[in-house]
Write a protein that holds these residues in place. Structure first.
Motif: not given
Length: 364
Positions: A36-52
């Motif tokens: 187990q290693r640190p994974g990506p961090v996502y800002d719930t107030l921001g954006t992230a890449a969708g499926a496309d």
């Protein structure tokens, strides 16, 4: 003397050759562990890449006024290196053992026997969807909205007490005359009955029925649980349309941070005071924050992503103590309300030392 030196040199060469052969063999031998290693961090107030590949907001709201936010409310993740088809080599495990941000865990604890990688991913995806529903319910409940919760039967276990009594899609509206408002409340009521028969009021396709089920005992060590043999889901009718979007992340551990992000989006001002806050924890509609896996990896992931504060489930404190990376302040929480109180102190520049912690000891 020269001959002795030559013999020693020859033995040394052969020892080196044997060691290299052993290392090569160990590199290819299967192991019963994953990393187990640190994974990506996502800002719930921001954006992230969708499926496309296009950037989309993690939280989108329709049907209510939204407000500008600042800082971050990061949800943290863990990546698993290895699976049943390909486990890490012993050399990779050795490197991971020496890295405080990684953990070597038994293969069976992550990929149970008989469960394929695809089945595990599907289960985690389902848990993420359920977690998002609970997060939305918890946030809207906190803000005073009616969430219209209904508890429905997903499936009935074969040869269980509920077999032939309950059916899939039955909506359980009451237990022993008390209205059912959540799956958690229903399970607790069954547990509190202590094995006595319980009377369930059920809506089956618009027809109301009253049925009786006698729970059966399940003993696991010192823990006794009373079960009727059904899997449940909680359906909601939200007054506000909240869409949570995050691809390629599974499991329930993002719940609390999504709930905080929803509240920040729907309320004026900055919940975090513009600070960089990360955290983790499951959430239930009543605001209860629960434990998660991989807490140590998430601490390092948050620190590396620039977070200064970390909200950790109090039920994970035993894994946090002594494993907090420099530069990160950990605050323990057991409810959504406690998390909001902590954010208020952080936002106002108050006495953070007065907040509950895990009695952490900083490590290098």
């Amino acid at each position: 003397m020269d001959r002795t030196r030559s013999v020693k040199l020859g033995l040394g060469v052969w020892a080196l050759i044997v060691a290299l052969i052993a290392l090569v063999v160990l590199t290819f031998l299967p192991t019963p562990y994953v990393i187990q290693r640190p994974g990506p961090v996502y800002d719930t107030l921001g954006t992230a890449a969708g499926a496309d590949g296009e950037q989309i907001p993690l939280i989108q709201v329709e049907g209510a006024e939204t407000f500008e936010t600042a800082g971050t409310l990061d949800l943290t993740t863990v990546q698993v290196v290895g699976n049943r088809e390909r486990t890490p080599s012993w050399f990779e495990l050795a490197l991971a053992w020496m890295d405080p941000s990684r953990a070597v865990v038994p293969l069976d604890s992550v990929f149970p026997e008989g469960v394929t990688t695809e089945q595990r991913d599907e289960r985690n995806a389902t848990m993420m969807v359920d977690s998002q529903h609970e997060a939305t319910a918890a946030a809207l409940n906190e803000l005073g909205y009616d969430t219209g919760a209904e508890v429905a039967v997903v499936d009935v276990v074969e040869d269980a007490p509920a077999t032939g009594v309950l059916q899939a899609d039955d909506v359980i509206t009451a237990i022993d005359g008390t209205a059912v408002t959540s799956a958690k409340q229903l399970r607790q009521a069954i547990q509190d009955a202590g094995g006595d028969p319980v009377e369930l009021t059920v809506d089956r396709g618009g027809d109301e029925k009253v049925v009786e089920v006698t729970p059966e005992k399940q003993v696991d060590g010192d823990v006794t649980t009373w079960l009727i043999g059904v899997t449940l889901r909680t359906d909601y009718d939200f007054e506000v349309d909240v869409t949570l979007q995050l691809d390629n992340v599974g499991g329930p551990s993002a719940g609390m941070m999504f709930a905080l992000g929803i509240i920040d989006t729907l309320t004026e001002g900055e919940l975090n005071g513009g600070e960089n806050v990360a955290g983790t924890g499951t959430i239930e509609a009543d605001g209860t924050v629960g434990p998660i896996g991989g807490i140590r990896q998430k601490l390092y992931g948050a620190r590396d992503a620039g977070a200064d504060w970390f909200l950790a489930p109090s039920s994970n404190c035993d894994e946090v103590t002594g494993h907090v990376p420099d530069g990160l302040t950990v605050i323990s929480t057991s409810t959504l309300e406690e998390s909001l109180d902590a954010l208020e102190v952080i936002a106002n520049g108050g006495d953070v030392d007065s907040l509950p912690t895990c009695d952490v000891v900083t490590s290098p």
